[in-house]
Design an enzyme around this catalytic site. Sequence first.
Site, PDB file in Angstrom:
ATOM      1  N   TRP A   1      65.304  46.940  47.446  1.00 25.47           N
ATOM      2  CA  TRP A   1      66.302  47.830  46.777  1.00 25.47           C
ATOM      3  C   TRP A   1      66.484  47.768  45.434  1.00 25.47           C
ATOM      4  O   TRP A   1      67.355  48.593  44.842  1.00 25.47           O
ATOM      5  CB  TRP A   1      67.595  47.626  47.475  1.00 25.47           C
ATOM      6  CG  TRP A   1      68.253  46.287  47.286  1.00 25.47           C
ATOM      7  CD1 TRP A   1      69.033  46.183  46.233  1.00 25.47           C
ATOM      8  CD2 TRP A   1      67.907  45.081  47.825  1.00 25.47           C
ATOM      9  NE1 TRP A   1      69.550  44.524  46.336  1.00 25.47           N
ATOM     10  CE2 TRP A   1      68.893  43.975  47.223  1.00 25.47           C
ATOM     11  CE3 TRP A   1      67.057  44.760  48.824  1.00 25.47           C
ATOM     12  CZ2 TRP A   1      68.899  42.776  47.515  1.00 25.47           C
ATOM     13  CZ3 TRP A   1      67.142  43.324  49.213  1.00 25.47           C
ATOM     14  CH2 TRP A   1      67.964  42.408  48.505  1.00 25.47           C
TER      15      TRP A   1
ATOM     16  N   HIS B   1      62.948  42.551  45.266  1.00 30.50           N
ATOM     17  CA  HIS B   1      63.681  43.067  46.548  1.00 30.50           C
ATOM     18  C   HIS B   1      63.345  44.622  46.448  1.00 30.50           C
ATOM     19  O   HIS B   1      63.240  45.291  45.450  1.00 30.50           O
ATOM     20  CB  HIS B   1      65.113  42.823  46.408  1.00 30.50           C
ATOM     21  CG  HIS B   1      65.415  41.350  46.625  1.00 30.50           C
ATOM     22  ND1 HIS B   1      66.359  40.473  45.661  1.00 30.50           N
ATOM     23  CD2 HIS B   1      64.956  40.479  47.672  1.00 30.50           C
ATOM     24  CE1 HIS B   1      66.281  39.404  46.106  1.00 30.50           C
ATOM     25  NE2 HIS B   1      65.449  39.334  47.110  1.00 30.50           N
TER      26      HIS B   1
ATOM     27  N   GLN C   1      66.539  52.795  48.176  1.00 32.13           N
ATOM     28  CA  GLN C   1      67.331  52.397  49.201  1.00 32.13           C
ATOM     29  C   GLN C   1      68.552  51.883  48.331  1.00 32.13           C
ATOM     30  O   GLN C   1      68.471  51.445  47.370  1.00 32.13           O
ATOM     31  CB  GLN C   1      67.118  51.900  50.346  1.00 32.13           C
ATOM     32  CG  GLN C   1      66.835  50.293  50.103  1.00 32.13           C
ATOM     33  CD  GLN C   1      66.256  49.294  51.133  1.00 32.13           C
ATOM     34  OE1 GLN C   1      65.134  49.689  51.698  1.00 32.13           O
ATOM     35  NE2 GLN C   1      66.858  48.093  51.333  1.00 32.13           N
TER      36      GLN C   1
ATOM     37  N   HIS D   1      58.950  36.088  52.547  1.00 30.58           N
ATOM     38  CA  HIS D   1      59.875  36.736  51.473  1.00 30.58           C
ATOM     39  C   HIS D   1      59.415  36.171  50.027  1.00 30.58           C
ATOM     40  O   HIS D   1      59.437  36.916  49.117  1.00 30.58           O
ATOM     41  CB  HIS D   1      61.111  36.794  52.005  1.00 30.58           C
ATOM     42  CG  HIS D   1      62.334  37.396  51.124  1.00 30.58           C
ATOM     43  ND1 HIS D   1      62.627  38.806  51.128  1.00 30.58           N
ATOM     44  CD2 HIS D   1      62.874  36.979  50.145  1.00 30.58           C
ATOM     45  CE1 HIS D   1      63.630  39.068  50.205  1.00 30.58           C
ATOM     46  NE2 HIS D   1      63.651  37.888  49.463  1.00 30.58           N
ATOM     47  N   GLU D   2      59.956  34.660  50.076  1.00 31.50           N
ATOM     48  CA  GLU D   2      59.677  34.273  48.838  1.00 31.50           C
ATOM     49  C   GLU D   2      58.247  33.969  48.286  1.00 31.50           C
ATOM     50  O   GLU D   2      58.384  34.005  47.026  1.00 31.50           O
ATOM     51  CB  GLU D   2      60.515  32.587  48.968  1.00 31.50           C
ATOM     52  CG  GLU D   2      61.859  32.617  49.590  1.00 31.50           C
ATOM     53  CD  GLU D   2      63.007  33.475  48.481  1.00 31.50           C
ATOM     54  OE1 GLU D   2      62.534  33.720  47.588  1.00 31.50           O
ATOM     55  OE2 GLU D   2      63.919  33.786  49.130  1.00 31.50           O
TER      56      GLU D   2
ATOM     57  N   ASP E   1      64.369  37.656  60.597  1.00 32.66           N
ATOM     58  CA  ASP E   1      63.018  37.484  60.810  1.00 32.66           C
ATOM     59  C   ASP E   1      62.608  38.211  61.719  1.00 32.66           C
ATOM     60  O   ASP E   1      61.414  38.866  61.709  1.00 32.66           O
ATOM     61  CB  ASP E   1      62.826  35.996  61.128  1.00 32.66           C
ATOM     62  CG  ASP E   1      62.851  34.932  59.734  1.00 32.66           C
ATOM     63  OD1 ASP E   1      63.430  35.384  58.951  1.00 32.66           O
ATOM     64  OD2 ASP E   1      62.516  33.784  60.115  1.00 32.66           O
TER      65      ASP E   1
ATOM     66  N   THR F   1      57.387  52.731  48.409  1.00 33.71           N
ATOM     67  CA  THR F   1      58.584  52.110  49.225  1.00 33.71           C
ATOM     68  C   THR F   1      59.843  52.932  48.902  1.00 33.71           C
ATOM     69  O   THR F   1      60.314  53.342  47.673  1.00 33.71           O
ATOM     70  CB  THR F   1      58.967  50.721  48.799  1.00 33.71           C
ATOM     71  OG1 THR F   1      59.091  50.498  47.076  1.00 33.71           O
ATOM     72  CG2 THR F   1      57.955  49.553  49.149  1.00 33.71           C
TER      73      THR F   1
ATOM     74  N   LEU G   1      68.765  30.647  51.683  1.00 35.20           N
ATOM     75  CA  LEU G   1      67.725  30.252  52.588  1.00 35.20           C
ATOM     76  C   LEU G   1      66.506  30.047  51.685  1.00 35.20           C
ATOM     77  O   LEU G   1      65.746  28.990  52.089  1.00 35.20           O
ATOM     78  CB  LEU G   1      67.337  31.499  53.371  1.00 35.20           C
ATOM     79  CG  LEU G   1      68.097  31.684  54.470  1.00 35.20           C
ATOM     80  CD1 LEU G   1      67.843  33.045  55.158  1.00 35.20           C
ATOM     81  CD2 LEU G   1      68.045  30.758  55.539  1.00 35.20           C
TER      82      LEU G   1
END
Length: 596
Positions: free
Chosen positions: A261, A259, A277, A249-250, A310, A274, A209
């Site tokens: 995680w 990211h 995870q 996101h980007e 999204d 955060t 993406l």
Amino acid sequence: MKQTLYAMTLGLLGSVMLPVAAQAQDSNLGGIRTAVAGEGPGRTCGSMEVLAAQIAANPAMAQRLAEIEKQGARYASQPSSELQRSTAVTLTIPVVVHVLYNTSAQNISDAQIASQIAVLNEDFQKLNADVSKTPSAFAGLAANVNIAFTLAKRDPSGNATNGITRKQVTQTSWGTDDRMKSTSTGGTNSWNTSQYLNLWVCNLSGGVLGYAQFPGGAAATDGVVILTTGFGRNGSASAPFNLGRTATHEVGHWLNLRHIWGDASCGNDLVSDTPTQQTSNGGCPTFPKRTCGNTTNGDMFMNYMDYTNDACMYMFSNGQSTRMNALFATGGARASLKTSLGGTAPSGGGTTPPPTGTPTYCASKGTSQAYEWIDYVNLGTINRTSAKDAGYYNGTALSTSIAAGSAQTIRFSAGFTSTAYTENWKIYIDYNQNGVFTDAGELIVSGSSASAATLSGAFTVPATARTGATRLRVVLSDNAATTSCNTYSYGETEDYTVNITGGTARLDGSTARVGTASERYSLFPNPATDVLRIARPASADPAQPFSVRVHDLRGSEVRGLRFVDGELSVSKLSPGIYLLTLSDGDGTTHQRFVKE
């Protein structure tokens, strides 16, 4: 809870930055996520893979990244009162969008590009309506990053621009090797990356993406690349990645976010607030989803730096905001953007060209009128009776005026060759004049009928509709799935013009306040819980009375709110974003506030 590891050693940096070998057993190899059974199409981001390749090719980049982490640690160590925590925009980043297209469908419209800039502004300023969906466990962590974005108005040579470049290419798809970023390899060269955020929009291959370059990389390739069908929230954007969040996101990566995680099983994203995870989340998880021992609130899967759809990501955390803003502090890797003139139109005779189209609308046409067609449309002074029009009639030379906030009735009917079949009617008005009919409230009539008699539909023009000429589209189809942009089998489409008066944006600029710092009302606290205080601009006459009106995002006015001595009671409002219309003797201004 993760520890924020700013002052990492190079060895530790390498273990975090190079997940490919270390995490070969994980499904997130190199930051590319494969779809998980039952989730539908998976989000795929190539940023970490690109980062690993850049470090492998240039070991000096690891040192630069370490220095960026040290500078970030110094910024984060300031007393919290000195960090940016207000609702004021810290800086506005000029953006240039490079469109690379092989087919006409890939040559996205100015309206689609504008929609993406709007999403970035909403998401990075916590103005997105869906932030209200944040679970209460994380709501206090949802951040206004205070960064704005605007299409460039001045190019690197000082000439006026609309901030968009377009190039037709022979290459049918692109990888993550940055070839789209150079004319020598068939792409488009970046503009000065110390002064602009460069966004390339093209047909990426391999299901990716988008991807971004982290700060510290080569200047010539700095920026963000987004798949054509994952860019913006209209036009070619395709669900479930059709709300512009791929760019959010980007750009987060471009501003040094990892990211969530940490690209490892129960990894580290270098942000303290955060939750840890286990891996990426796809689709739309149900809260709470607990992994890695985060048994209290579970994963923060609604964070923009996860891999959810999204529609299911809607927040940055305060820690992520601090990490991004560190780049613009003294010594920050992107501090040069604070002095960029790219977002300012040139003076001395140069004018910024208008967008390359007063909105260009998608095609809509019926292939056959053998059995049915539109034979009557009436709205105000538009009053047309017709025979078959070969599937489409351009009636934009016919117009009528409708007032923002007014109740209206449109009348229409179908002509039939013989038998009256069940037909589907959809009628749209592009209230915000962005070139699409997919925004909330723009479908004003939707229904079916097997009658040849005159039908009618009642609607109310939103008070927030934009003043000026815009498009009315009437669609008749035998297929209920037909939308505003289709070539369909049986039926017809007709377009007309409506002139909206008294809306929220006066195009002639005669009465709408421009909105400089000295001319804006001050709203505080914003977000507000019980009371929103409204302070007059410094340039206002204190003896001049002023009025306050509140509208929700659907354009409906909220009545019955108490406003006394500059204080507006908002305790009875539902959480969300609202539009204030403030009027005095000098004109009208529109500002938004958030009710928590």
